[in-house]
Design an enzyme around this catalytic site. Structure first.
Site, PDB file in Angstrom:
ATOM      1  N   HIS A   1       0.813  -1.218   0.000  1.00 32.29           N
ATOM      2  CA  HIS A   1       0.000   0.000   0.000  1.00 32.29           C
ATOM      3  C   HIS A   1       0.850   1.274   0.000  1.00 32.29           C
ATOM      4  CE1 HIS A   1       0.471  -0.335   4.493  1.00 32.29           C
ATOM      5  NE2 HIS A   1       0.439   0.992   4.423  1.00 32.29           N
TER       6      HIS A   1
ATOM      7  N   ASP B   1       0.237  -7.718   1.501  1.00 27.65           N
ATOM      8  CA  ASP B   1       0.643  -6.320   1.628  1.00 27.65           C
ATOM      9  C   ASP B   1       2.168  -6.171   1.589  1.00 27.65           C
ATOM     10  OD1 ASP B   1       0.189  -3.591   1.801  1.00 27.65           O
ATOM     11  OD2 ASP B   1       0.190  -3.574   4.003  1.00 27.65           O
TER      12      ASP B   1
ATOM     13  N   SER C   1       4.716   2.683   7.770  1.00 29.95           N
ATOM     14  CA  SER C   1       4.406   1.487   6.979  1.00 29.95           C
ATOM     15  C   SER C   1       5.586   1.091   6.101  1.00 29.95           C
ATOM     16  CB  SER C   1       3.182   1.747   6.103  1.00 29.95           C
ATOM     17  OG  SER C   1       2.030   1.875   6.895  1.00 29.95           O
TER      18      SER C   1
END
Length: 483
Positions: free
Chosen positions: A223, A256, A337
Site C-alpha cells: 500500500h 501487503d 508502513s
C-alpha cells in the site's frame, strides 16, 4: 470675656478637661483663688520648659536659676503622684461630678491626668524636640541598615557567584563513538539499522522501507507504493540524504508486500533478517521509519501479542488482505508502513504495516494508541524471495470460502473449491473448523491468517467441531494477481 466671667462659653481644649458646674456665690471666691494658684503653677512650668529648650539649642545657653516653689503648691500640683495606690487615677476638685450643671456658670477643671514627679534640675529630662530627633535617627538607621543589609547580601552573592563552581566551566566530555553503544540496547539497534532504513515517496504519499541488497533493493508494503505500480513517480531517500528514483519489481496485495529497486546506487547497507517463529510476548522490539515524513524516527516497545488476525492495506481491507500479525506497542504512525520491526540483536523480525486507530475510517490518518501490527518476517521473507526471483508472489490457499460461525466460535465452511486442497482432504460445506494444528480458530479471519502463515505444500491438521473429527490437509498455492 475673662475665663471667670459668668456666661456661656465653650470649654477650653485643655489637657485638664474643664467642666461646667453649678456653683453657689459662697464658693465663687474660693474657686477663683484656686484657679489663680493653678494658673501661676502652669506659668512657672512653662518658664522652666522654655529654659530647658534654650539649654538644648546651644552650649552657650545657660538655664536661669529656678525659684523654689512653695511646698504647698508642689503638693497641690503633684499630690496624686505621691498618693500610694492612686497612680493613673482621676483627681476631683471641688464639688461632686454627679448631677446636671446650671447653664452660665463656669466651673474650674474637676479632673486631670496624673503626671510623674519631674526629675531634679541637675538631670533635666530630654526635650521633646530631642526625642523626635532620636526617633528620626532611629528610623534613618533602620532604613540605612536594611539597605546596607541588602547591599551586603548582593556583595556576598556576587562573591559566591564568582567563586562557586559552574557547569559551564567544566571541560566538554570526549565525543562518544556510535560503536561504543552496548550490544542489546536501543542505541545499538538504532546505530545498526538506521543506515538501512529509507523513506519512499510517491506522488500522493510516503512511507518507509529497508535495504536487503547493496545495490538498493528494498522491501516495503504494497500500500506504500501501490500508486507507483503502473509507472507513477517513486523516489527513495536514504539516511545519508541521497535521493534516487526507483521502480516496482513486484508486489503481493494479499500479504501487503512489495519489492522495489533503486536506480544508480551502490554500497548500501543491507539489514540482517531474523526469525519471527521464536518471538515471545513481552520481548523488546524497536520500530524504525518515517512517521508523518519524519525520516529516521526510532521508537521502542514490546511484542504485545502474536498471531493476531489483521486486515491490512490494499483491496479496501477485505478478507484477501488478512495477515497473521505481530502486535506491538512500539509507536507506529502513518509513514511507518514498510519500515522494520527489529529485535534487540538488530535483526528484522517484522514489517510494520497497520495500526489500530479508534474513531477513524480507512481513508483517515490516525495516530498511535499503542496498538500496531507487523507482518512476520518469516512470511514476508518467502514472499519477497519469490518476487525477486520471479516477479510474482504465490499465495497459500486451503481451497474454501469461510465465514464466522453463528455460535461465535470457529470458521464455518460455506463453499469448497473443486479440485482444491480442502476437497482432497474431505472437507465439506457446513464443517466448522475450530483448530489448525494447535492454534485455536475463533473466526473466519483467524483461519485465513493461519493458512497464510504457512507455505504451499505444508501439511496441517484441522479440528472440526468439538474435536470429534480431524482432517489432514496439504496446502496448495496460487499466483497472486496484482490488478
Amino acid at each position: 470675656m475673662t475665663e471667670n466671667t459668668p456666661g456661656p462659653q465653650e470649654p477650653r481644649q485643655d489637657p485638664q478637661d474643664a467642666y461646667w458646674r453649678p456653683r453657689d456665690p459662697a464658693q465663687q471666691e474660693s474657686a477663683q483663688q484656686e484657679s489663680a494658684r493653678q494658673e501661676s503653677a502652669r506659668q512657672e512650668s512653662a518658664r522652666q520648659e522654655s529654659a530647658r529648650q534654650d539649654q538644648a539649642q546651644g552650649p552657650a545657653a545657660q538655664p536661669e536659676p529656678e525659684q523654689a516653689q512653695p511646698e504647698a503648691e508642689q503638693w497641690a500640683v503633684h499630690q496624686t503622684a505621691q498618693l500610694p495606690g492612686h497612680e493613673q487615677q482621676q483627681v476631683l476638685f471641688g464639688s461632686a461630678v454627679s448631677g446636671q450643671g446650671q447653664p452660665g456658670v463656669y466651673v474650674p477643671p474637676a479632673t486631670t491626668q496624673t503626671y510623674p514627679t519631674p526629675p531634679p534640675p541637675s538631670s533635666p529630662p530630654p526635650p521633646r524636640r530631642a526625642g523626635g530627633l532620636v526617633a528620626g535617627v532611629a528610623v534613618l538607621a533602620l532604613l540605612v541598615g536594611g539597605g546596607a543589609g541588602a547591599f551586603g547580601g548582593y556583595l556576598v552573592a556576587d562573591h559566591n557567584a564568582a567563586t562557586a563552581p559552574s557547569s559551564l566551566d567544566l571541560p566538554k566530555p570526549a565525543s562518544q563513538a556510535a560503536s561504543n553503544a552496548p550490544d542489546g540496547t536501543i542505541e545499538a539497534v538504532a546505530n545498526k539499522l538506521l543506515p538501512s532504513v529509507v523513506q519512499l515517496r510517491t506522488q500522493n504519499g510516503e512511507g518507509s522501507g529497508f535495504v536487503i541488497r547493496q545495490d538498493g533493493l528494498i522491501v516495503t508494503n504494497n500500500h506504500v507504493i501501490e500508486q507507483a505500480a503502473d509507472g507513477g513517480s517513486l523516489k527513495v531517500v536514504y539516511q545519508d540524504g541521497q535521493v534516487a528514483d526507483a521502480t516496482v519489481i513486484g508486489r503481493d496485495p494479499s500479504s501487503d508486500l512489495a519489492v522495489v529497486q533503486s536506480k544508480g546506487v551502490s554500497g548500501k547497507t543491507p539489514v540482517t533478517l531474523g526469525s519471527s517463529e521464536n518471538l515471545k510476548v513481552g520481548q523488546a522490539v524497536v520500530a524504525i521509519g518515517s512517521p508523518f515524513e519524519l525520516s529516521g524516527t526510532v521508537t521502542s516497545g514490546i511484542v504485545s501479542s502474536l498471531h493476531r488476525p489483521t486486515r491490512a492495506g490494499g483491496d479496501n481491507g477485505s478478507e484477501a488482505t488478512v495477515m497473521d500479525a505481530i502486535q506491538t506497542d512500539a509507536a507506529i504512525n502513518p509513514g511507518n508502513s514498510g519500515g522494520p520491526l527489529v529485535n534487540m540483536a538488530g535483526q528484522v523480525v517484522g514489517i510494520n504495516s497497520a495500526i489500530y486507530s479508534p474513531g477513524t475510517s480507512s481513508r483517515q490518518q490516525g495516530g498511535s494508541v499503542g496498538i500496531g501490527f507487523a507482518i512476520p518476517i518469516d512470511q514476508a521473507r518467502r514472499t519477497a524471495d519469490e518476487i525477486v526471483k520471479t516477479g510474482k508472489a504465490t499465495q497459500t490457499v486451503l481451497g474454501v470460502k469461510v465465514q464466522t460461525d453463528q455460535s461465535g466460535v470457529g470458521a464455518k465452511v460455506s463453499e469448497v473449491t473443486a479440485g482444491g486442497a480442502a476437497q482432497a482432504a474431505g472437507l465439506a460445506a457446513g464443517d466448522v473448523v475450530t483448530k489448525l494444528d494447535d492454534r485455536r480458530i475463533d473466526t473466519s479471519d483467524a483461519l485465513v491468517a493461519a493458512v497464510r502463515s504457512k507455505a504451499p505444500g505444508d501439511k496441517v491438521t484441522l479440528t472440526i467441531g468439538n474435536g470429534t473429527r480431524t482432517v489432514t490437509v496439504t496446502l496448495g498455492g496460487q499466483t497472486v494477481p496484482t490488478n
